[in-house]
Design an enzyme around this catalytic site. Structure first.
Site, PDB file in Angstrom:
ATOM      1  N   ASP A 275      -9.890  13.634   8.446  1.00  0.00           N
ATOM      2  CA  ASP A 275      -9.266  12.644   7.568  1.00  0.00           C
ATOM      3  C   ASP A 275      -9.230  13.155   6.119  1.00  0.00           C
ATOM      4  O   ASP A 275      -9.521  12.410   5.178  1.00  0.00           O
ATOM      5  CB  ASP A 275     -10.032  11.307   7.684  1.00  0.00           C
ATOM      6  CG  ASP A 275      -9.386  10.170   6.889  1.00  0.00           C
ATOM      7  OD1 ASP A 275      -8.163  10.195   6.703  1.00  0.00           O
ATOM      8  OD2 ASP A 275     -10.140   9.263   6.454  1.00  0.00           O
TER       9      ASP A 275
ATOM     10  N   TYR B 194      -4.784  14.574  -2.392  1.00  0.00           N
ATOM     11  CA  TYR B 194      -5.111  13.760  -1.217  1.00  0.00           C
ATOM     12  C   TYR B 194      -6.194  14.399  -0.352  1.00  0.00           C
ATOM     13  O   TYR B 194      -5.993  14.711   0.824  1.00  0.00           O
ATOM     14  CB  TYR B 194      -3.841  13.507  -0.404  1.00  0.00           C
ATOM     15  CG  TYR B 194      -3.912  12.293   0.486  1.00  0.00           C
ATOM     16  CD1 TYR B 194      -4.066  11.019  -0.047  1.00  0.00           C
ATOM     17  CD2 TYR B 194      -3.830  12.415   1.861  1.00  0.00           C
ATOM     18  CE1 TYR B 194      -4.147   9.905   0.762  1.00  0.00           C
ATOM     19  CE2 TYR B 194      -3.895  11.306   2.684  1.00  0.00           C
ATOM     20  CZ  TYR B 194      -4.054  10.062   2.121  1.00  0.00           C
ATOM     21  OH  TYR B 194      -4.123   8.962   2.936  1.00  0.00           O
TER      22      TYR B 194
ATOM     23  N   GLU C 116      -6.357   6.571  -1.840  1.00  0.00           N
ATOM     24  CA  GLU C 116      -6.330   5.529  -0.805  1.00  0.00           C
ATOM     25  C   GLU C 116      -6.797   4.180  -1.361  1.00  0.00           C
ATOM     26  O   GLU C 116      -6.228   3.129  -1.066  1.00  0.00           O
ATOM     27  CB  GLU C 116      -7.230   5.933   0.370  1.00  0.00           C
ATOM     28  CG  GLU C 116      -6.504   6.660   1.458  1.00  0.00           C
ATOM     29  CD  GLU C 116      -5.295   5.889   1.967  1.00  0.00           C
ATOM     30  OE1 GLU C 116      -5.427   4.695   2.296  1.00  0.00           O
ATOM     31  OE2 GLU C 116      -4.200   6.459   2.013  1.00  0.00           O
TER      32      GLU C 116
ATOM     33  N   HIS D  11      -9.742   7.863   4.098  1.00  0.00           N
ATOM     34  CA  HIS D  11      -9.643   6.458   4.506  1.00  0.00           C
ATOM     35  C   HIS D  11     -11.020   5.851   4.758  1.00  0.00           C
ATOM     36  O   HIS D  11     -11.127   4.687   5.129  1.00  0.00           O
ATOM     37  CB  HIS D  11      -8.827   6.305   5.793  1.00  0.00           C
ATOM     38  CG  HIS D  11      -7.383   6.650   5.657  1.00  0.00           C
ATOM     39  ND1 HIS D  11      -6.896   7.918   5.881  1.00  0.00           N
ATOM     40  CD2 HIS D  11      -6.310   5.890   5.321  1.00  0.00           C
ATOM     41  CE1 HIS D  11      -5.574   7.932   5.703  1.00  0.00           C
ATOM     42  NE2 HIS D  11      -5.197   6.711   5.354  1.00  0.00           N
TER      43      HIS D  11
ATOM     44  N   HIS E 268       1.520   4.213  -3.020  1.00  0.00           N
ATOM     45  CA  HIS E 268       1.334   5.668  -2.942  1.00  0.00           C
ATOM     46  C   HIS E 268       2.392   6.400  -3.764  1.00  0.00           C
ATOM     47  O   HIS E 268       2.127   7.437  -4.362  1.00  0.00           O
ATOM     48  CB  HIS E 268       1.387   6.154  -1.487  1.00  0.00           C
ATOM     49  CG  HIS E 268       0.072   6.071  -0.787  1.00  0.00           C
ATOM     50  ND1 HIS E 268      -1.085   6.605  -1.304  1.00  0.00           N
ATOM     51  CD2 HIS E 268      -0.283   5.528   0.411  1.00  0.00           C
ATOM     52  CE1 HIS E 268      -2.093   6.388  -0.466  1.00  0.00           C
ATOM     53  NE2 HIS E 268      -1.635   5.735   0.587  1.00  0.00           N
TER      54      HIS E 268
ATOM     55  N   HIS F 140       0.849  -1.200   0.000  1.00  0.00           N
ATOM     56  CA  HIS F 140       0.000   0.000   0.000  1.00  0.00           C
ATOM     57  C   HIS F 140       0.884   1.250   0.000  1.00  0.00           C
ATOM     58  O   HIS F 140       0.688   2.164  -0.807  1.00  0.00           O
ATOM     59  CB  HIS F 140      -0.905  -0.045   1.246  1.00  0.00           C
ATOM     60  CG  HIS F 140      -1.749   1.172   1.466  1.00  0.00           C
ATOM     61  ND1 HIS F 140      -3.115   1.186   1.304  1.00  0.00           N
ATOM     62  CD2 HIS F 140      -1.417   2.435   1.855  1.00  0.00           C
ATOM     63  CE1 HIS F 140      -3.581   2.395   1.581  1.00  0.00           C
ATOM     64  NE2 HIS F 140      -2.573   3.168   1.921  1.00  0.00           N
ATOM     65  N   GLU F 141       1.861   1.284   0.892  1.00  0.00           N
ATOM     66  CA  GLU F 141       2.714   2.479   1.002  1.00  0.00           C
ATOM     67  C   GLU F 141       3.528   2.702  -0.271  1.00  0.00           C
ATOM     68  O   GLU F 141       3.648   3.820  -0.749  1.00  0.00           O
ATOM     69  CB  GLU F 141       3.634   2.373   2.216  1.00  0.00           C
ATOM     70  CG  GLU F 141       2.898   2.465   3.546  1.00  0.00           C
ATOM     71  CD  GLU F 141       1.985   3.676   3.627  1.00  0.00           C
ATOM     72  OE1 GLU F 141       2.363   4.759   3.166  1.00  0.00           O
ATOM     73  OE2 GLU F 141       0.864   3.532   4.140  1.00  0.00           O
TER      74      GLU F 141
HETATM   75 ZN   LIG Z   1      -2.592   5.194   2.393  1.00  0.00          ZN
END
Ligand SMILES: [Zn+2]
Length: 349
Positions: A264, A182, A191, A269, A171, A167-168
């Site tokens: 958020d 974002y 996300e 998310h 990005h 996931h990271e």
């Molecule tokens: Zn993320």
């Protein structure tokens, strides 16, 4: 150029989870969660800084250049170099997991899409482990990946789940390709795409078909003291956990439950559950391995120049239809499966 607004320095852990722990956790948990929120706020305020002596990229297509550092429970980046490409096991679980999971993610993007690292030009993969003390997060800061050890009570070390590492890293790919801003729907798409490729990397590594996958993100992250299975469920958003300290998974799986919030970054998310479920529905309808048909459609859309930084769910959904048609033909079952998936979550009608 690195775009400061598209890199999600707020990290893997949704702020609403940390805020819950900071108010409902034990004294020690509160301290960990508050410290994590403080660090995250500092990172959000700052744009990415590449390490002063940036190590060499990979000159050979098909081979990664991994550099794993340890912050030694301090907060300096990148920290001390503890394992580099080709070196043997360190015996430290976080170091070796970061090394292997970055490798598995590189391998997925290379073998499926011939993508040579984050920038498709061999960009060195930098990961710092043992960041901070009881730090409950992992993030991509625009230049490298960073992993905390977790608090040990609710959350394990953040390298424990392959899909969290993938996931990271994704990005980074999203930032290079689409630069999705974002916040709000483009942020939730950002996300969601990180989750989509996170689960694809996990399924590819485990050689799982769509009906064999748990479709969970962060399953190894939660300790057995948490009443939950993971941090997110792509198959059934909103059902990943329901716990006295963490609260209840707030993700919607349909536009009818879209959450309008200013926290958020506008629920990035939270509302990511909607496109996550669309991908799940398309992949399950198409059957087989998700990286064979559904994955390439989503990858085509992510790397399509028509995807703008401000894209909303509808724009992305329409683009996946165009990409499916280009790859598999206008009247193929692939286009229909993708269309029905977006209808199923209320994005298209
Ligand atoms: Zn993320």
């Amino acid at each position: 150029m690195i775009s400061p607004r598209s890199h999600p320095a707020s990290g893997f852990m949704p702020p609403h989870v940390l805020e819950r722990v900071a108010t409902h956790g034990s004294v020690r948990l509160k301290r960990c969660a508050q410290a994590t929120l403080r660090v995250d706020a500092e990172f959000r305020a700052r744009s990415a800084v590449a390490p002063a002596a940036r190590p060499a990229d990979s000159a050979r297509r098909g081979a990664p250049a991994r550099y794993i550092y340890s912050a030694g429970n301090e907060q300096t980046l990148p920290g001390e170099l503890v394992r580099r490409e080709g070196k043997s096991e360190s015996g430290d679980a976080a170091i070796d997991e970061a090394y292997h999971w970055l490798g598995a993610t590189y391998r997925f993007f290379w073998e499926r899409f011939e993508r040579h690292s984050i920038d498709d030009d061999g960009m060195a993969l930098l990961g710092t482990v043992h960041y901070g003390d009881g730090y409950d997060n992992a993030f991509w800061n625009g230049a490298q990946m960073v992993f905390g050890d977790g608090d040990g009570e609710l959350f394990n070390r953040f390298t424990a789940s392959l899909d969290v590492v993938a996931h990271e890293l994704t990005h980074g790919v999203i930032e290079r390709e689409a630069g999705l801003i974002y916040a709000d729907q483009s942020g939730a798409l950002n996300e969601s795409l990180a989750d989509v490729f996170g689960i694809l990397v996990k399924q590819y590594h485990l050689e799982q078909r769509v009906d064999e996958s748990d479709w969970l993100i962060g399953a190894s992250l939660l300790t057995d003291r948490v009443n939950g299975r993971a941090l997110r469920s792509m198959a059934n958003p909103g059902t990943a956990y329901d716990d006295p300290v963490l609260g209840r998974d707030p993700q919607p799986g349909h536009m009818d439950q879209f959450v309008s919030t200013s926290s958020d970054n506008g629920g990035v998310h939270i509302n990511s559950g909607i496109p996550n479920r669309a991908f799940y529905l398309a992949a399950v309808t198409l059957g087989g391995a998700a990286w064979e048909v559904a994955g390439p459609i989503w990858y085509d859309a992510l790397t399509d120049p028509r995807l703008t930084r401000e894209a909303d769910f509808v724009a992305f959904a329409e683009l996946t239809l165009l990409c499916a048609a280009r790859r598999y033909g206008e009247s193929g079952r692939e286009v229909e499966a993708v269309r029905q998936a977006w209808i199923g979550v209320g994005v298209l009608t």
